[in-house]
Motif scaffolding. Structure first.
Motif, mmCIF file in Angstrom:
data_model
loop_
_atom_site.group_PDB
_atom_site.id
_atom_site.type_symbol
_atom_site.label_atom_id
_atom_site.label_comp_id
_atom_site.label_asym_id
_atom_site.label_seq_id
_atom_site.Cartn_x
_atom_site.Cartn_y
_atom_site.Cartn_z
ATOM 1 N N GLY A 43 0.838 -1.195 0.000
ATOM 2 C CA GLY A 43 0.000 0.000 0.000
ATOM 3 C C GLY A 43 0.866 1.234 0.000
ATOM 4 O O GLY A 43 2.063 1.154 0.293
ATOM 5 N N PRO A 44 0.280 2.387 -0.311
ATOM 6 C CA PRO A 44 1.067 3.622 -0.356
ATOM 7 C C PRO A 44 1.575 4.040 1.026
ATOM 8 O O PRO A 44 1.090 3.549 2.045
ATOM 9 C CB PRO A 44 0.087 4.648 -0.918
ATOM 10 N N SER A 45 2.524 4.969 1.044
ATOM 11 C CA SER A 45 3.085 5.437 2.316
ATOM 12 C C SER A 45 2.001 5.998 3.218
ATOM 13 O O SER A 45 1.071 6.650 2.748
ATOM 14 C CB SER A 45 4.120 6.538 2.066
ATOM 15 N N GLY A 46 2.124 5.732 4.523
ATOM 16 C CA GLY A 46 1.202 6.320 5.492
ATOM 17 C C GLY A 46 -0.151 5.639 5.550
ATOM 18 O O GLY A 46 -1.093 6.191 6.101
ATOM 19 N N CYS A 47 -0.262 4.429 4.982
ATOM 20 C CA CYS A 47 -1.569 3.773 5.001
ATOM 21 C C CYS A 47 -1.719 2.835 6.182
ATOM 22 O O CYS A 47 -2.727 2.175 6.335
ATOM 23 C CB CYS A 47 -1.811 3.013 3.703
ATOM 24 N N GLY A 48 -0.703 2.775 7.059
ATOM 25 C CA GLY A 48 -0.830 1.967 8.275
ATOM 26 C C GLY A 48 -0.293 0.553 8.164
ATOM 27 O O GLY A 48 -0.568 -0.282 9.036
ATOM 28 N N LYS A 49 0.505 0.273 7.121
ATOM 29 C CA LYS A 49 1.066 -1.082 6.973
ATOM 30 C C LYS A 49 1.907 -1.482 8.178
ATOM 31 O O LYS A 49 1.705 -2.534 8.777
ATOM 32 C CB LYS A 49 1.975 -1.172 5.728
ATOM 33 N N SER A 50 2.866 -0.600 8.506
ATOM 34 C CA SER A 50 3.771 -0.923 9.618
ATOM 35 C C SER A 50 3.017 -0.966 10.939
ATOM 36 O O SER A 50 3.293 -1.802 11.799
ATOM 37 C CB SER A 50 4.895 0.108 9.712
ATOM 38 N N THR A 51 2.063 -0.055 11.092
ATOM 39 C CA THR A 51 1.273 -0.044 12.316
ATOM 40 C C THR A 51 0.547 -1.374 12.506
ATOM 41 O O THR A 51 0.556 -1.958 13.589
ATOM 42 C CB THR A 51 0.252 1.109 12.267
ATOM 43 N N LEU A 52 -0.035 -1.857 11.404
ATOM 44 C CA LEU A 52 -0.734 -3.141 11.484
ATOM 45 C C LEU A 52 0.244 -4.262 11.827
ATOM 46 O O LEU A 52 -0.017 -5.088 12.705
ATOM 47 C CB LEU A 52 -1.432 -3.423 10.143
ATOM 48 N N LEU A 53 1.417 -4.241 11.155
ATOM 49 C CA LEU A 53 2.404 -5.298 11.393
ATOM 50 C C LEU A 53 2.846 -5.295 12.855
ATOM 51 O O LEU A 53 2.947 -6.347 13.492
ATOM 52 C CB LEU A 53 3.621 -5.087 10.478
ATOM 53 N N ARG A 54 3.095 -4.090 13.391
ATOM 54 C CA ARG A 54 3.571 -3.981 14.756
ATOM 55 C C ARG A 54 2.506 -4.330 15.778
ATOM 56 O O ARG A 54 2.827 -4.597 16.939
ATOM 57 C CB ARG A 54 4.082 -2.558 15.013
ATOM 58 N N ALA A 55 1.251 -4.327 15.349
ATOM 59 C CA ALA A 55 0.194 -4.724 16.277
ATOM 60 C C ALA A 55 0.286 -6.223 16.572
ATOM 61 O O ALA A 55 -0.064 -6.681 17.650
ATOM 62 C CB ALA A 55 -1.168 -4.382 15.701
ATOM 63 N N PHE A 56 0.798 -6.988 15.586
ATOM 64 C CA PHE A 56 0.834 -8.446 15.760
ATOM 65 C C PHE A 56 1.724 -8.870 16.917
ATOM 66 O O PHE A 56 1.448 -9.867 17.569
ATOM 67 C CB PHE A 56 1.313 -9.124 14.464
ATOM 68 N N ASN A 57 2.862 -8.169 17.140
ATOM 69 C CA ASN A 57 3.683 -8.562 18.301
ATOM 70 C C ASN A 57 3.724 -7.460 19.369
ATOM 71 O O ASN A 57 4.651 -7.373 20.156
ATOM 72 C CB ASN A 57 5.096 -9.000 17.881
ATOM 73 N N ARG A 58 2.711 -6.647 19.354
ATOM 74 C CA ARG A 58 2.495 -5.641 20.395
ATOM 75 C C ARG A 58 3.656 -4.659 20.520
ATOM 76 O O ARG A 58 3.961 -4.174 21.613
ATOM 77 C CB ARG A 58 2.187 -6.307 21.744
#
Lengths: 260, 412
Positions: A43-58
């Motif tokens: 997805g484009p920059s700033g769409c929350g990809k990393s945020t979602l990924l980081r939610a998986f391991n808190r």
């Protein structure tokens, strides 16, 4: 690796929202991640990809004012449940970061430290060798184990970080743009390594590089921000489908390079 | 020319604006250079002033003729000869007092020789000259000395001698030394460091790694920053009220059976200095901890480390050099502080070494202050000597800090 409730899935999210204060950075994500497959989040920059990924391991726990609603289930357990300790989650779900970040210690200690603090009782030398072999790094560093990890090249450092993650024997490995700081040859080696690793691990990778997603992943989640600037998964399917017959017009525009 | 509207100067008029720009730049450059020049001149003047006082001609005579005590030339006297001469000519009370301070047999020849000069022949300084005078007007000084003090000997001497470093305080400038003051200063900074380093590092770790960022920690942070700038005399008042008075049973050692002292001990002063440098240490340690990149914290958390394991295994080892560097710089501030010591009650005249935390003490800056307020010029000369000692100590500390920083500098 038994899982009685949802045997084919390693982890799933149900109506997951991730907030920073009152701002929903990620909205309404419901997806099931299959075991021993590579799932790419694009997805484009700033769409929350990393945020979602980081939610998986808190990992988002370290951002003050962040919180989630909804559930992330692993073996039927909500990772955000009250009885769950985030340290335990991170032990089961390892992470490789965008920029190689080995510890400023020897190559050996880089691998052994995670195992040691988690109470590993077995043969440490064996674990180190096995982890480095799994990360396709052993032949290059077997005579340099006492050397500082900082003496390795960027690509080697990133494979060391992967070896470090494997050493604590997680079930899932999260990768946050693991090759974006590397040259094409090192990138290729990481991609080959991922194909090896998926025999034993479930991998979720965030990438900016659509060719990479197309090359390595089995499933792809396409994320995009809505009118409230909140990110969401607009399409999640087999990678082949996403890149050849996307259902959503926006996905088609993005993967064909018309915007993004 | 360009057919569209052009608002930029071209050709010669551009040249002239360019020249104006260069002129302005060179004016500023000259200003900055003169600032540097003034700083260098001030520093040179300071060093010159100190050196000027510490070396030079001195006219002295003996109140009693050495021949009345011994026939051997003074320089050739052996330790045994000095010992017997002292025993024979000092009153037994004075001799026993000296013996009690330090057994006469264990004293070095130099120490006995000093006693011989001080107590028996009673060396007396008539006049001292500064280094510049001694160089520029050597002839005039010789005639002046010969006219005014016909009996006196004229000698070019350095007031900074090995003996000056190892002698205790004395009421006569020519025999006084800074040993007591150096030891007092070392005790002082030692206690201050022991107190402030663990406390300051702990506070910094808590503030950086654990404390939530809210209005309360904001106020605490602001206060720490302001405390670093509080005048040192205020810390002196605090030390007097708390360590000397309220905590007297602890700081005087009466809790531990020490009886012959009050709260004005090196412990009280050291703790006061500790409080004084605590905010500096906290701020420096916070900066050092901030310099540890977040990627390292994430790496540790990523392999399942707890917060404490991350702090202990990664953040502390990677910031310890910075913490120590900052602490050493804070210590050199403590080493030079005078005002709080006067308030807390450093002794201005003391000739016994501090032997423990409950000792009376003096410190180098106190000693320097006291000597410079004396009327006799020879005390100004030894004050200059003591200033050189203090400066060397400070430079050593700062050099250690720089070495530490270079040695442990990390590239992430």
């Amino acid at each position: 690796m038994q899982n009685t409730q949802t045997p084919e899935y390693a982890i799933e999210t149900k109506s997951l929202f991730i907030f920073y204060g009152s701002f929903a950075a990620v909205s309404e994500v419901t997806m099931k991640i299959e075991k021993q497959k590579i799932t790419a989040i694009i997805g484009p920059s700033g769409c929350g990809k990393s945020t979602l990924l980081r939610a998986f391991n808190r990992m988002n726990d370290f951002v003050p004012s962040s919180y989630v609603t909804g559930e992330i289930l692993m073996q039927g357990q909500n990772l955000y449940g009250k009885e769950i300790d985030p340290v335990e989650v991170r032990r089961k779900i390892g992470m490789v970061f965008q920029k190689p970040n080995p510890f400023p210690k020897s190559i050996y200690e880089n691998i052994s430290w995670g195992a040691k603090i988690n109470g590993f009782k077995g043969n440490m030398d064996e674990l180190v060798e096995q982890s480095l072999r799994s990360a396709a790094l052993w032949d290059e560093v077997k005579d340099l184990l006492k050397k500082s990890a900082y003496e390795l090249s960027g690509g080697q450092q990133q494979r060391l970080c992967i070896a470090r993650t494997i050493a604590i024997q997680p079930e899932i490995i999260l990768m946050d743009e693991p090759a974006s700081a590397l040259d094409p040859i090192s990138t290729l080696r990481i991609e080959e390594l991922m194909q090896e690793l998926k025999k034993n691990y479930t991998i979720i990778i965030v990438t900016h590089n659509m060719q990479q997603a197309a090359r390595v992943s089995d499933y792809t989640a396409m994320m995009m921000i809505d009118d409230n600037r909140s990110g969401g998964v607009i399409e999640f399917d087999k990678t082949q489908t996403i890149f050849t017959r996307p259902k959503d017009k926006r996905t088609e525009d993005y993967v064909t390079g018309r915007f993004g | 020319m360009n057919p569209t509207h052009n608002h930029f100067p071209e050709g010669p008029s551009f040249r002239s604006t360019l020249n104006t720009r260069y002129r302005v730049a060179s004016v500023w450059q000259a200003l900055f250079f003169s600032a540097l020049l003034i700083a260098i001149i001030s520093l040179t003047a300071l060093i010159y002033d100190v050196v000027d006082g510490a070396f030079g001609y001195v006219a002295y005579d003996y109140k009693k003729d050495p021949a009345t005590f011994t026939s051997t030339p003074l320089e050739d006297l052996t330790k045994e000869e000095l010992l017997t001469t002292l025993q024979a000519n000092l009153s037994s009370g004075a001799y026993n007092k000296l013996n009690n301070e330090k057994a006469m047999e264990t004293r070095l020849r130099g120490e006995l020789y000093t006693l011989f000069l001080e107590r028996l022949i009673q060396l007396d300084i008539k006049k001292t000259w500064s280094f510049t005078e001694s160089i520029m007007r050597a002839g005039a000084i010789r005639t002046e000395a010969a006219e005014k003090y016909p009996d006196a000997k004229l000698e070019f001497r350095s007031w900074l001698t090995p003996q000056f470093l190892t002698s205790p305080m004395s009421s006569k400038a020519e025999f006084a030394g800074v040993r007591t003051a150096i030891l007092g200063s070392l005790w002082l900074v030692g206690i201050a460091l022991l107190f402030a380093l663990p406390l300051g590092t702990g506070a910094a770790i808590y503030l950086q790694e654990y404390a939530p960022k809210n209005w309360l920690t904001g106020i605490i942070q602001m206060n720490i920053n302001n405390l670093a700038g509080v005048p040192s005399i205020v810390y002196g008042m605090l030390g007097l009220a708390i360590f000397v008075r309220v905590l007297a049973p602890l700081t005087s050692g009466s809790m531990f059976g020490v009886t012959d002292t009050n709260g004005r001990t090196v412990l009280s002063a050291g703790l006061t200095m500790g409080i004084l440098i605590l905010p500096l240490i906290i701020i420096n340690a916070q900066e050092a901890i901030k310099a540890v990149p977040d990627s390292l914290r994430q790496a540790a958390y990523g392999v399942g480390a707890t917060k404490w394991q991350t702090v202990w295994h990664h953040i502390l080892p990677n910031s310890i050099a910075g913490i120590l560097t900052g602490s050493i710089l804070a210590l050199s501030r403590a080493l030079g502080e005078t005002a709080p010591l006067i308030v807390v009650g450093a002794s201005t005249f003391i000739s016994v070494d501090p032997r423990g935390p409950f000792s009376k003490f003096t410190a180098l800056p106190i000693q320097i202050y006291q000597w410079t307020t004396r009327a006799q010029s020879e005390f100004h000369a030894i004050a200059a000597g003591a200033i050189i000692v203090l400066l060397v100590l400070l430079l050593t500390l700062n050099a250690t800090a720089i070495l530490l920083r270079n040695r442990f500098q990390r590239k992430y």
